[in-house]
Design a protein around this motif. Structure first.
Motif, PDB file in Angstrom:
ATOM      1  N   GLY A 494       0.791  -1.229   0.000  1.00 12.46           N
ATOM      2  CA  GLY A 494       0.000   0.000   0.000  1.00 12.46           C
ATOM      3  C   GLY A 494       0.816   1.267   0.000  1.00 12.46           C
ATOM      4  N   SER A 524       4.954   6.627   2.800  1.00 18.75           N
ATOM      5  CA  SER A 524       4.301   6.495   1.502  1.00 18.75           C
ATOM      6  C   SER A 524       5.287   6.881   0.420  1.00 18.75           C
ATOM      7  CB  SER A 524       3.054   7.383   1.419  1.00 18.75           C
ATOM      8  OG  SER A 524       2.450   7.268   0.144  1.00 18.75           O
ATOM      9  N   THR A 527       1.433   8.626  -4.215  1.00 24.56           N
ATOM     10  CA  THR A 527       0.023   8.859  -3.918  1.00 24.56           C
ATOM     11  C   THR A 527      -0.776   7.584  -4.171  1.00 24.56           C
ATOM     12  OG1 THR A 527      -0.439   9.587  -6.181  1.00 24.56           O
ATOM     13  CG2 THR A 527       0.258  11.276  -4.591  1.00 24.56           C
ATOM     14  N   ASP A 528      -1.970   7.552  -3.615  1.00 24.56           N
ATOM     15  CA  ASP A 528      -2.824   6.369  -3.807  1.00 24.56           C
ATOM     16  C   ASP A 528      -3.174   6.172  -5.278  1.00 24.56           C
ATOM     17  OD1 ASP A 528      -2.770   5.883  -1.113  1.00 24.56           O
ATOM     18  OD2 ASP A 528      -4.674   6.877  -0.697  1.00 24.56           O
ATOM     19  N   GLN A 532      -2.277   2.708  -7.398  1.00 27.54           N
ATOM     20  CA  GLN A 532      -3.230   1.838  -8.077  1.00 27.54           C
ATOM     21  C   GLN A 532      -2.861   1.655  -9.545  1.00 27.54           C
ATOM     22  OE1 GLN A 532      -5.408   0.108  -6.377  1.00 27.54           O
ATOM     23  NE2 GLN A 532      -4.696   1.179  -4.528  1.00 27.54           N
TER      24      GLN A 532
END
Length: 752
Positions: A494, A524, A527-528, A532
């Protein structure tokens, strides 16, 4: 007339007085000498120290070295004691010749049957010769000593059946040199048998000393040898070397007194007990390690490769479940010669394109619809770099997703050059790699020999434009395999980059002394939205790209992967064309549980693979299938809600039922009895330990931790009416355990 004193009397008195004076003077001298010796001279203290040093010595009592354990608790390295018996054939306990011969003959027969190395006659001869060598044995009729004893002594000797008698000598003239009698050292179980034999069971007194030595053994053989390591003359590496202080413990000290040559006894006094070393619990899974070793070894043999490494990592915890390192030996076989996963920092090739993907999407904001002409695999010039080409034909104008699936060098070289080279943002490029992705730093295994990566931050070099283009597809940078899998594991996890863990904890017995938690390296890496997109692209590599041959069938399991190939640019090896082929994969793609990497170095030969897919792919494929089949797919579909893959709690109740359930969930289950009622506890090694407890019908039982069915059975058997709420296991009960039932009729329990 006054009588004059006698001259003789006066002479006698004078002599007496002189003697008195002489005696007093001599006494004064002796007294003065005593005072001098006792108070001022160091001679007495020196002699006392020398005498004490010969009689009393301080010895080091070695601590037992700790074991290295797998995650299941099985030993990977352990110390065992070996035993040897050193006989004192001049011991007074062996003075009775007849008894000694009877006992030694029996011992000879037993040792010959036990060791099977030589016949009993040779043992018997050995015992008699060694015994005779340490005494002067003579015939009674040939010695003055025997005749001086008289007829009564000779008669008693004959009555005892002794052919020889001993010549009377002082014990200090006897030869007490210890003599080893076993042909080899024996282990503890063997010694338990041997110490019951004649002479070894002390039936003739203290006639030998037991010599204990510690031997380091490796029950798994060469499996994970470079990771486990060694300490000593054969090398210092691996966990054995890195955690030497923890494994060694602290030696003790003891005082001992010399009894005879080579024989000492421990005396009471100040002594320090040794403190045994810690047991080091690793994260390695023995079964998975064996599977990784076999898969890698098979591929290296088939391809005739130089060396290879395979790593299996648990995605959410960073725990390394398998770490295989195999290199070609001079005999042409493969063995664990070097920890390639940590020590080989090399140009990775196309697996580094993951960094370029994040740079383009997250930092530069490039749309995924951006296209470039890759010139059908023919060489092109990008920026200042010539002869940039792809290894395959058939593509012309392609987009981002196709470029990832086909691993296009031209696409990423052009995209990086346009956004960081042509615009003069080379420093921004390297800053992102270091500061956002953390690729310029080690991942926390420096103690085990991890080499730091090399990613430039200095663009004041010849042809910086060429360097930038090369870096876009994995050249001019150097990373170790452990750093690459950590990077990919961040995408699987993630976006959170965590340090890999190889040592889980230090233990002493059942007590955990120190636990090593996973460290977060980057919260992180992107970014998300970028995450994805990158995951979809890596999954496309398996469905329609360079890994399709291995993971094209997605009906059973979805895998995300990336392949990479780099020609080794070592000037000494350019003529032979050596390549480094890699594949990194994580699965299941929609909910990753495991990340696998394989890197192999090989020489280009006709009929042999050297591209990343066909070279490393078969190893990754076998491991993915093995993990999937081992759990029949169940472990891959269940959500991972914790840092461990074994149950953290097991309900109490009937011991037989607890064992039936626990043996399916845990690698080890122990209990003191097989029937009755028990309460289990799960330790950090996944071992379920069940403790039994008796039930008294006159007292309230302790049902905490039990399921509802077992709790109802026990409580209602005591005549109690039960009210309950919640679900799960019992956490509280209204009447304290052990309370006399008395007038209690109802009890309330709460489950959670």
């Amino acid at each position: 007339m006054k009588e004059e004193p006698s001259r003789i009397k006066s002479d006698i008195l004078l002599r007496v007085r002189v003697l008195y004076v002489l005696f007093i003077a001599a006494g004064a001298i002796v007294f003065a000498r005593l005072v001098w010796v006792q108070m001022f001279s160091g001679e007495v203290a020196y002699n006392a120290r020398r005498l004490a040093g010969r009689i009393f010595t301080e010895v080091t009592v070695p601590a037992q070295r700790g074991s290295i354990l797998a995650r299941s608790g099985d030993p990977l390295a352990a110390s065992i004691f070996r035993y040897q018996v050193a006989f004192d054939f001049a011991s007074p306990g062996l003075d009775s010749l007849k008894t000694y011969r009877e006992q030694s003959d029996s011992l000879a027969k037993l040792l010959a049957a036990f060791f099977k190395d030589r016949p009993a006659s040779e043992y018997r001869k050995f015992f008699r010769e060694e015994h005779a060598r340490r005494y002067r044995l003579v015939r009674p009729r040939d010695t003055l000593y025997a005749r001086s004893e008289g007829w009564f002594a000779r008669l008693t000797d004959r009555m005892r059946g002794e052919e020889f008698i001993r010549h009377k000598v002082y014990d200090t003239l006897r030869d007490h040199t210890p003599v080893e009698i076993f042909p080899r050292d024996v282990d503890y179980s063997e010694w338990e048998t041997l110490k019951t034999y004649p002479l070894l069971n002390w039936n003739m007194g203290v006639v030998y000393r037991l010599v204990e030595t510690a031997e380091r053994i490796y029950p798994q053989g060469e499996l994970a040898r470079r990771t486990i390591g060694k300490k000593g003359d054969q090398g210092n590496y691996g966990i054995e070397d890195s955690y030497h202080a923890e494994l060694s413990g602290r030696d003790g000290k003891a005082k001992r007194q010399r009894i005879a040559r080579g024989f000492y006894g421990r005396v009471a006094g100040e002594h320090v007990e040794p403190e045994d070393g810690f047991d080091v619990v690793t994260t390695l899974d023995i079964e998975l390690q064996d599977a990784a070793d076999k898969a890698l070894r098979r591929q290296l043999k088939e391809q005739g490769a130089e060396w290879g490494t395979t790593i299996v990592m648990e995605t959410r915890t960073g725990e390394i479940l398998a770490l295989a390192n195999l290199g070609r030996t001079s005999e042409g076989t493969y063995a664990e010669r070097e920890n390639y996963a940590l020590s080989r920092s090399m140009e990775p090739g196309s697996t580094f394109k993951l960094a370029s993907m994040l740079l383009l999407l997250d930092d530069a904001g490039m749309p995924v619809t951006t296209t470039y002409d890759v010139n059908d695999g023919r060489p092109v010039t990008v920026g200042h770099a010539d002869d940039v080409c792809d290894s395959h034909r058939g593509d012309h104008v392609i987009g981002f997703r196709r470029a990832v699936a086909a691993s296009s060098n031209v696409y990423f070289a052009q995209a990086i050059w346009d956004r960081y080279g042509a615009t003069g943002k080379k420093q921004q490029y390297s800053d992102y790699l270091h500061n956002r992705l953390g690729l310029g730093q080690t991942v926390g295994l420096e103690r085990l020999g991890e080499r730091p990566p090399m990613i430039t931050t200095d663009w004041k070099v010849p042809d910086p434009g060429v360097m930038l283009v090369k870096m876009a597809y994995g050249y001019r940078v150097q990373m170790a395999p452990i750093q690459m899998i950590t990077f990919y594991n961040a995408i699987a996890n993630g976006g959170r980059m965590i340090s890999p863990v190889l040592v889980r904890e230090l233990r002493r017995g059942d007590r955990v002394e120190e636990r090593f938690a996973t460290q977060t390296l980057r919260r992180s890496v992107c970014t998300d939205r970028t995450l994805q997109e990158v995951r979809r692209c890596l999954q496309a590599v398996c469905t329609d790209g360079t890994a399709k041959a291995f993971f094209g069938d997605t009906t059973r399991l979805k895998v995300a992967a990336k392949t990479g190939t780099a020609q080794i640019t070592d000037a000494r090896r350019l003529s032979d064309r050596y390549y480094l082929g890699s594949m990194v994969a994580f699965f299941p793609a929609d909910n990753p549980r495991y990340t696998v990497l394989t890197t192999i170095e090989t020489k280009a030969r006709p009929g042999k693979a050297y591209y990343g897919g066909p070279l490393a792919g078969p190893v990754v494929k076998r491991l993915v299938d093995y993990i999937y089949n081992r759990g029949s797919g169940r472990s891959l579909q269940a959500a991972a809600s914790g840092p461990r893959r074994y149950p953290q709690e097991v309900k109490g109740g009937d011991i037989a039922e607890i064992r039936h359930v626990a043996e399916r969930l845990s690698p080890h289950v122990t209990s003191d009895v097989r029937n009755g009622w028990g309460r289990p506890r799960v330790d950090s090694l996944a071992t379920v330990r069940i403790r039994s407890f008796g039930g008294e019908r006159t007292r309230v039982p302790d049902v905490r931790g039990m399921g509802l069915k077992d709790a109802l059975f026990l409580l209602e058997n005591c005549g109690l009416s039960v009210r309950f709420s919640g679900q799960g296991a019992v956490v509280t009960q209204s009447i304290a355990p052990g309370t006399l039932l008395g007038n209690y009729k109802t009890i309330e329990i709460r489950l959670q």
